[in-house]
Design a protein around this motif. Structure first.
Motif, mmCIF file in Angstrom:
data_model
loop_
_atom_site.group_PDB
_atom_site.id
_atom_site.type_symbol
_atom_site.label_atom_id
_atom_site.label_comp_id
_atom_site.label_asym_id
_atom_site.label_seq_id
_atom_site.Cartn_x
_atom_site.Cartn_y
_atom_site.Cartn_z
ATOM 1 N N GLU A 44 -11.529 -13.443 54.659
ATOM 2 C CA GLU A 44 -11.947 -11.917 54.848
ATOM 3 C C GLU A 44 -13.308 -11.785 54.246
ATOM 4 O O GLU A 44 -14.128 -10.867 54.941
ATOM 5 C CB GLU A 44 -11.107 -11.115 54.346
ATOM 6 C CG GLU A 44 -9.497 -11.074 54.773
ATOM 7 C CD GLU A 44 -8.451 -10.209 53.958
ATOM 8 O OE1 GLU A 44 -7.667 -10.044 54.576
ATOM 9 O OE2 GLU A 44 -8.845 -10.125 52.925
ATOM 10 N N ALA A 45 -13.587 -12.521 53.205
ATOM 11 C CA ALA A 45 -15.070 -12.285 52.554
ATOM 12 C C ALA A 45 -16.091 -12.879 53.588
ATOM 13 O O ALA A 45 -17.350 -12.465 53.507
ATOM 14 C CB ALA A 45 -15.094 -12.772 51.198
ATOM 15 N N VAL A 79 -19.479 -7.157 47.138
ATOM 16 C CA VAL A 79 -18.207 -7.686 47.766
ATOM 17 C C VAL A 79 -17.474 -8.336 46.822
ATOM 18 O O VAL A 79 -18.018 -9.363 46.170
ATOM 19 C CB VAL A 79 -18.544 -8.457 49.018
ATOM 20 C CG1 VAL A 79 -17.119 -9.097 49.766
ATOM 21 C CG2 VAL A 79 -19.366 -7.625 50.090
ATOM 22 N N MET A 80 -16.279 -8.080 46.614
ATOM 23 C CA MET A 80 -15.816 -8.804 45.800
ATOM 24 C C MET A 80 -14.125 -9.400 46.513
ATOM 25 O O MET A 80 -13.715 -8.686 47.612
ATOM 26 C CB MET A 80 -15.103 -7.987 44.520
ATOM 27 C CG MET A 80 -14.208 -6.893 44.947
ATOM 28 S SD MET A 80 -13.105 -6.350 43.438
ATOM 29 C CE MET A 80 -11.848 -7.307 42.990
ATOM 30 N N THR A 81 -13.499 -10.405 46.036
ATOM 31 C CA THR A 81 -12.460 -11.071 46.705
ATOM 32 C C THR A 81 -11.362 -11.262 45.652
ATOM 33 O O THR A 81 -11.475 -11.760 44.601
ATOM 34 C CB THR A 81 -12.576 -12.315 47.062
ATOM 35 O OG1 THR A 81 -13.662 -12.174 48.199
ATOM 36 C CG2 THR A 81 -11.310 -12.956 48.024
ATOM 37 N N THR A 82 -10.134 -10.550 45.558
ATOM 38 C CA THR A 82 -8.982 -10.531 44.652
ATOM 39 C C THR A 82 -8.274 -11.629 44.747
ATOM 40 O O THR A 82 -7.697 -11.993 43.555
ATOM 41 C CB THR A 82 -8.352 -9.078 44.993
ATOM 42 O OG1 THR A 82 -7.240 -9.604 46.134
ATOM 43 C CG2 THR A 82 -8.883 -7.760 44.877
ATOM 44 N N ALA A 83 -8.114 -12.464 45.540
ATOM 45 C CA ALA A 83 -6.861 -13.409 45.965
ATOM 46 C C ALA A 83 -5.534 -12.582 46.361
ATOM 47 O O ALA A 83 -5.770 -11.631 45.966
ATOM 48 C CB ALA A 83 -6.539 -14.294 44.659
ATOM 49 N N ALA A 318 -12.668 -6.661 61.073
ATOM 50 C CA ALA A 318 -12.983 -6.084 59.619
ATOM 51 C C ALA A 318 -14.175 -5.864 59.167
ATOM 52 O O ALA A 318 -14.720 -4.825 58.378
ATOM 53 C CB ALA A 318 -11.966 -6.994 58.545
ATOM 54 N N TYR A 319 -15.159 -6.990 59.453
ATOM 55 C CA TYR A 319 -16.454 -6.823 59.019
ATOM 56 C C TYR A 319 -17.248 -6.017 60.094
ATOM 57 O O TYR A 319 -17.918 -5.144 59.613
ATOM 58 C CB TYR A 319 -17.119 -8.052 59.134
ATOM 59 C CG TYR A 319 -18.691 -7.921 59.037
ATOM 60 C CD1 TYR A 319 -19.190 -7.902 57.608
ATOM 61 C CD2 TYR A 319 -19.475 -8.418 59.940
ATOM 62 C CE1 TYR A 319 -20.635 -7.766 57.614
ATOM 63 C CE2 TYR A 319 -20.855 -8.473 59.690
ATOM 64 C CZ TYR A 319 -21.416 -7.946 58.349
ATOM 65 O OH TYR A 319 -22.975 -8.088 58.338
#
Length: 343
Positions: A44-45, A79-83, A318-319
């Motif tokens: 997603e990122a 931009v962050m990615t949570t898992a 999504a982007y």
């Protein structure tokens, strides 16, 4: 004692000056994003990382070891990615909020990731802005092999005695309603975005002959259900629709299902309550990677394991849709900084 005080006074003054300088230096290092994008896993990122010059990497204690930093550009996008999953989402969002490395008081937060989709509402690759986020797991559940014969399913509200009865108690995180003005603005800005598709997705959606599931991807507004369990199949889907309606007094129509949003929103809600951000500046976008139920003539197990072709279009869209929204905010920041523009 007076002599001791006279000795200590200059030392205190120096210490105060050093502390003041350190505080100012720290404040200067704080990043104030115009838009913070929250993704849940690497794919997603990836479009954001490849499509933007996110050259500033800020390592945040408490983030997942797999995604240990927040990446930012010079325009005001981070931009962050949570898992994946509730535990990772809540922990990672909280870590960033309370890190002291960011000022989110004017930031717009965009949660942007993929999801399952109800073929009665949309199809593979569709981009769907959420009005309601509903927790699908905060309830009782009885195994289908043991439910009474006159019950539609085994999903029961907490403290209730049968399906359809309202909850007697709860956690307070079952339902989040996003800011209507921001939702409508985000939709208006993105409804004509050209969406990615694939031949594989086109072929697979043809097995869903009735309704929007067989059509081309769209940008639309509907609601999302969050639950750690990656469930699948028409029977559970029917129960989830009834559940979403029950907990929102008939207002919600869920079309996407995913594994994080109510957890992320709970962390953000608490951050807002602490004065760290504005909860009315949160937008929630999910794009359809797979159908949440089987096609006619297909079993739920076959559907779950099928390669639908929706994954790549969903991550791309999504982007495409999310960045269109983010660009609008960043480009017209003097207006957006004051709140959602009226026009």
């Amino acid at each position: 004692m007076p002599r001791l005080l006279s000795i200590l006074a200059p030392i205190a003054a120096v210490a105060s000056a050093v502390l003041s300088t350190a505080t100012m230096a720290l404040a200067a290092d704080v990043v104030a994003p115009k838009v913070l994008v929250v993704t849940m896993f690497g794919e997603e990122a990836k479009p954001w990382i490849e499509g933007r010059k996110l050259e500033t990497k800020i390592k945040v204690p408490g983030l997942s070891k797999e995604y240990p930093d927040v990446a930012c550009d010079t325009e005001g996008l981070c931009v962050m990615t949570t898992a994946m999953g509730f535990a990772n989402a809540a922990s990672s969002v909280s870590a960033v909020l309370y890190s002291g490395l960011f000022d989110f008081r004017q930031t717009y937060v965009l949660i942007a990731g993929i999801a399952g989709v109800d073929p009665n509402d949309a199809t593979l690759g569709s981009a769907l802005w959420a009005r309601y986020a509903i927790d699908g797991g905060l309830r009782h559940d009885i195994d289908p092999r043991q439910i009474p014969s006159d019950w539609p399913n085994g999903m029961i509200a907490l403290g209730a005695k049968h399906p359809g009865e309202k909850a007697k108690w709860g956690a307070g995180t079952e339902v989040y309603k996003l800011n209507e003005a921001l939702l409508e603005k985000a939709f208006a800005l993105t409804k004509t975005v050209e969406l990615a598709d694939s031949d594989k997705a086109k072929a697979y959606r043809a097995t869903y002959p009735a309704g929007p599931g067989s059509s081309a991807p769209i940008v639309a507004i509907c609601d999302t259900v969050s639950i750690d369990t990656y469930w699948h199949g028409s029977k559970i889907a029917e129960g989830m629709q009834q559940w979403a309606s029950l907990v929102t007094d008939g207002k919600a129509n869920y079309c996407t299902t995913q594994m994080e949003d109510n957890a992320s929103l709970t962390a953000l809600r608490r951050g807002a309550d602490a004065g760290l951000l504005d909860f009315d500046r949160i937008a929630l976008l999910r794009t359809a990677s797979n159908f949440d139920r089987e096609a006619p003539g297909q079993t739920a197990a076959e559907s779950l394991s099928a390669e639908s072709g929706g994954f790549l279009p969903s991550t791309a869209n999504a982007y495409r849709v999310g960045s269109t929204f983010a660009n609008a905010v960043i480009t017209d920041w003097p207006a957006w900084s004051k709140g959602v523009p009226n026009n």
